[in-house]
Design an enzyme around this catalytic site. Structure first.
Site: not given
Ligand code: CMC
Length: 436
Positions: A371, A314
């Site tokens: 989710d 998240h």
């Molecule tokens: N699976 C594998 N690796 C992940 C994931 C994941 N679900 N989420 C983040 N990472 C890794 C990412 O590759 C990065 O690694 P590194 O530092 O080595 O490059 C690190 O964790 C940080 O990720 P980020 O993309 O910078 O994190 P963010 O804050 O931009 O993204 C997120 C947050 C929710 C979009 C992401 O965690 C994600 O895509 N999760 C899966 C989709 C999901 O479940 N979304 C629903 C969120 S809850 C509903 C809502 O409130 O809307």
């Protein structure tokens, strides 16, 4: 409000400017950089708005490090335990919990708006049977702007309140109608003897035809109604997330509110936001068997593979998602009640266990989010997978309309207009076809 300042110095320009540092009621202090361009001739760069507050708001507070979520100051776990979705919607919109009379009036008014113009059904029927329900929601909710436009004065608070009530009341009706269009079943009108969540379940599953008849006691089971209320409460608002910010940005232009909410629905649809609950189930179906979990965990960790574990991580919660903690309990309660649990549920629990022990996920603070569990519960309630994000839409409408009202009532509101760091070509001269 600015009880401190932060000084920014530039040696080259030989000047130091004090910028106001605001202290909100809770949370990080926020630096007011509105004068930055005037003083230093530069902008700030913050892709994804990870460090930028786009507005002042008194609706919802999140402390991602501590796993805190408050609606109007009330902790989410207390609301989840004692409240109903409609009461939470009142709280979000009005700022206070209602008295019993205020709540009765609110519920009666919602029931009064619980209908849709028959012509709106024409829009729904115009979609092909296999249209994704979220595509239908974007279109049909957007088309409400055509039904409520000429008489609407968005500068009048009473008009704004009525528009908000209409959206809250009509969203479950439109959602259920979109679903029934895809299954080819007759549209079911709302009933005044049922409450908000019961009505939605009834419009989804009731059938005039004996062939498709499902016992009302099954789909209106008190545990199902409780679970739906809980999911709607947990999804009702989440401060300046992507869809709410979209609603605010669209609204800042003075656009029709129904069109602005349709923009929010479009933003919610993506798998990184509300679409994650559907993506969780698609991912579980793709994994297929507990024995394949290690293969998918390895893919999630592989930087050359775009696959991510859906329902994990998240942007804001870096310790745990408080909504996930609450919902996990209900998820287990519902699964324990099932005589023949869906094998996907065992798979989900296996994935949860393994991911929580894996260093990659621990180091990056990637915990199951709301989710991960909401999709599993919706599946257990027989809500079709394509409808999961629609369920989120119904709940989030309470937050969207509250933010819309807050923005529209703000005398300091301005059109949202971000800047950019331009990385394209410099100035160059046009060349004719022959010269290119
Ligand atoms: N699976 C594998 N690796 C992940 C994931 C994941 N679900 N989420 C983040 N990472 C890794 C990412 O590759 C990065 O690694 P590194 O530092 O080595 O490059 C690190 O964790 C940080 O990720 P980020 O993309 O910078 O994190 P963010 O804050 O931009 O993204 C997120 C947050 C929710 C979009 C992401 O965690 C994600 O895509 N999760 C899966 C989709 C999901 O479940 N979304 C629903 C969120 S809850 C509903 C809502 O409130 O809307």
């Amino acid at each position: 409000m600015a009880n401190k300042t932060l000084k920014i110095s530039d040696e080259e320009l030989g000047k130091t400017v004090s910028f106001p540092l605001y202290e909100g009621t809770l949370g990080h202090p926020t630096l007011d950089i509105q004068a930055l361009n005037k003083e230093y001739g530069c902008f700030t760069f913050d892709p994804g708005f990870a460090s930028t507050a786009s507005c002042k708001s008194s609706i919802t507070f999140i402390d991602g490090d501590e796993g805190v979520l408050l609606y109007r100051g009330y902790p989410i776990d207390q609301l989840a335990e004692h409240s109903s979705f409609l009461e939470v919607a009142y709280l979000l919109m009005h700022g206070e919990l209602p008295s019993s009379d205020q709540f009765a009036e609110f519920e009666a008014e919602i029931k009064g708006y619980s209908n849709i113009h028959e012509n709106l059904r024409g829009f729904i029927e115009g979609f092909h049977y296999d249209a994704h329900p979220m595509a239908m929601m974007v279109g049909v909710v957007g088309s409400l702007s055509a039904f409520y436009h000429s008489q609407l004065d968005i500068d009048d608070p009473e008009h704004r309140r009525i528009s908000s009530m209409r959206m809250l009341a009509k969203m479950p009706i439109i959602a259920a109608a979109c679903f029934r269009h895809t299954t080819g079943e007759a549209f079911i009108y709302p009933r005044t003897d049922l409450d908000y969540c019961e009505n939605f379940l009834n419009m989804m599953f009731s059938s005039p035809s004996e062939q498709f008849f499902i016992n009302e006691a099954d789909y209106l089971d008190p545990l199902a109604v409780k679970a739906l209320n809980l999911l709607f409460i947990l999804h009702a608002d989440h401060e300046q997330n992507a869809s709410t910010s979209t609603v605010r940005l669209a609204s800042s232009t003075g656009a029709n509110p129904y069109a602005c909410i349709a923009a929010g629905i479009a933003a919610l649809w993506g798998p990184a936001h509300g679409g994650a609950n559907e993506a969780v189930l698609s991912m579980l179906a793709e994994i297929g068997d507990v024995s394949r979990i290690p293969e998918f965990i390895a893919r999630a960790k592989d930087k050359n593979d775009s696959f991510r574990l859906m329902g994990f991580g998240h942007r804001v919660y870096k310790n745990h998602d408080p909504r996930a903690t609450i919902i996990r309990k209900t998820c287990h309660e519902i699964l324990a009640k099932q005589e023949n649990p869906d094998p996907l549920f065992a798979l989900a629990l296996g994935l949860e266990e393994i991911a929580l022990k894996d260093e990659y996920f621990i180091d990056r603070k990637l915990y199951p989010n709301v989710d991960f569990y909401s999709g599993i519960i919706y599946k257990a309630l027989n809500i079709p997978v394509e409808m999961f994000t629609v369920m989120f839409t119904i709940a989030r409408t309470a937050g969207w309309v509250s933010h819309w009202q807050e923005l529209m009532a703000d005398p300091a509101k301005r059109i949202g207009r971000p800047r950019q760091l331009y990385t394209g070509k410099g100035v160059r001269d046009y060349k004719s076809f022959e010269q290119r």
